[in-house]
Design an enzyme around this catalytic site. Structure first.
Site: not given
Length: 372
Positions: A84, A41-42
């Site tokens: 995400d 999830s960056p």
């Protein structure tokens, strides 16, 4: 892995390692085609800066390009990349940025990834935001969905939906008990007798319902006991677990390049996958140690538990408000609701604000509005 000039190992376990440093430096030393799953999830491309270092939405694609190149290089041909990523609103306007869709298109058209499937994480506990458009001007609805892009290096990544099945719905259980007559639906779909075979569970949709309500976990208690600031944007462990289960086998290699508090590593360790996590902010890694120095407290609801399901009302349950005309300017002029019958005009931040009387609404509607 070439071990020269890579970020230092912050913590290691039987199956995995946490690196303290830039994942770009780490990936440069990783061999091609060695990763089964990149689950991450960056930092989101938000218009407001966050403490964990997000890029502006307009700059996001350029910032992401070097990561995309390395992701494609280190993934196995049979591997998957799961991202995400939340959406963003344009600054000062009630319209959405397209950055996360542009990211998806860039990954596919520029770097050769395939969109295996798009998923949507619905957070039932999400607060009604942004407040200005949702609560005050009432011109948008609550933003409660994150997109989850499941990408693959080939068109045939390893996967099995049998690992993420859901219980049958009550109506399906009745159908299975009474039997089903094969026939063609009005839509044209030909439903055969195979539809009535009891396979033990149902295939899930691509909508994943997980509340993000962690408040007393062993991770948070570890942070509190040791005076460590917890990571402000953790995803719930059920989200990476869903994809780790569906897309990898025990012993496979899982990588999270934006680890934060290392939720992905905790899940991979518990499920018997080898893993590596990398994080730039050392304070977040100090808290991540709590995930490995004390066991996670997992509570899984049973099928009969009330909290095993999350419901959303059908739209027609409460149609209301047709007697109030829509604002001709689309809500551009900010209105403050007052009980006074007269209108009061004031200036706020250089913009005109108009106060208007309360609209006549059903008591139930007014009670629900106060609850927001």
């Amino acid at each position: 892995m070439n071990t020269s000039n890579i970020p230092p190992v912050f913590h290691s376990t039987k199956l995995g390692k946490i690196y303290s440093g830039d994942s770009l430096d780490l990936m440069q030393k990783m061999r091609p085609g060695t990763v089964d799953l990149i689950m991450t999830s960056p930092p989101f491309g938000l218009t407001r800066k966050k403490e964990y270092g997000n890029a502006d939405a307009d700059e996001y694609l350029e910032w992401f390009r070097p990561f995309a190149s390395d992701f494609h290089r280190i993934l196995k041909d049979s591997g998957s990349l799961v991202i995400d990523i939340g959406g963003a609103w344009k600054s000062g306007r009630p319209v959405r940025s397209l950055y996360h869709f542009k990211l998806l298109i860039m990954l596919c058209e520029e770097f050769g990834f395939h969109l295996a499937q798009d998923f949507y994480w619905w957070n039932p506990s999400k607060l009604p935001t942004p407040a200005e458009w949702v609560n005050i001007r009432r011109i948008r609805v609550k933003d409660a969905i994150n997109t989850v892009w499941w990408l693959s290096k080939s068109e045939w990544p390893r996967a099995s939906n049998r690992r993420v099945l859901q219980p049958y719905s009550p109506s399906m259980e009745v159908l299975l008990a009474k039997g089903y007559k094969a026939k063609k639906r009005p839509s044209g779909h030909d439903i055969s007798v195979k539809f009535s075979i009891n396979n033990g569970a149902a295939i899930p949709p691509n909508l994943i319902a997980i509340p993000n309500t962690e408040s007393n976990s062993s991770y948070l208690r570890y942070c509190q006991e040791n005076g460590i600031k917890s990571h402000p944007a953790r995803f719930p462990s059920d989200l990476p677990e869903y994809f780790v289960r569906m897309l990898t086998d025990k012993g496979d290699f899982v990588f999270d390049p934006f680890a934060g508090s290392c939720v992905t590593g905790e899940v991979a360790e518990r499920l018997g996958r080898k893993w590596t996590c990398s994080e730039l902010v050392e304070d977040y890694l100090k808290g991540a140690l709590g995930r490995f120095t004390r066991p996670a407290e997992l509570r899984r609801p049973t099928v009969k538990d009330d909290d095993a399901y999350y419901k959303i009302p059908r739209p027609g349950l409460l149609w209301n408000g047709d007697d109030a005309p829509l604002s001709s300017d689309g809500g551009k002029k900010r209105k403050i609701t007052k009980t006074s019958p007269h209108q009061l005009r004031v200036l706020s931040g250089g913009r005109q604000i108009e106060a208007v009387p309360l609209l006549k609404t059903r008591p139930l509607v007014r009670a629900r509005a106060r609850g927001h």
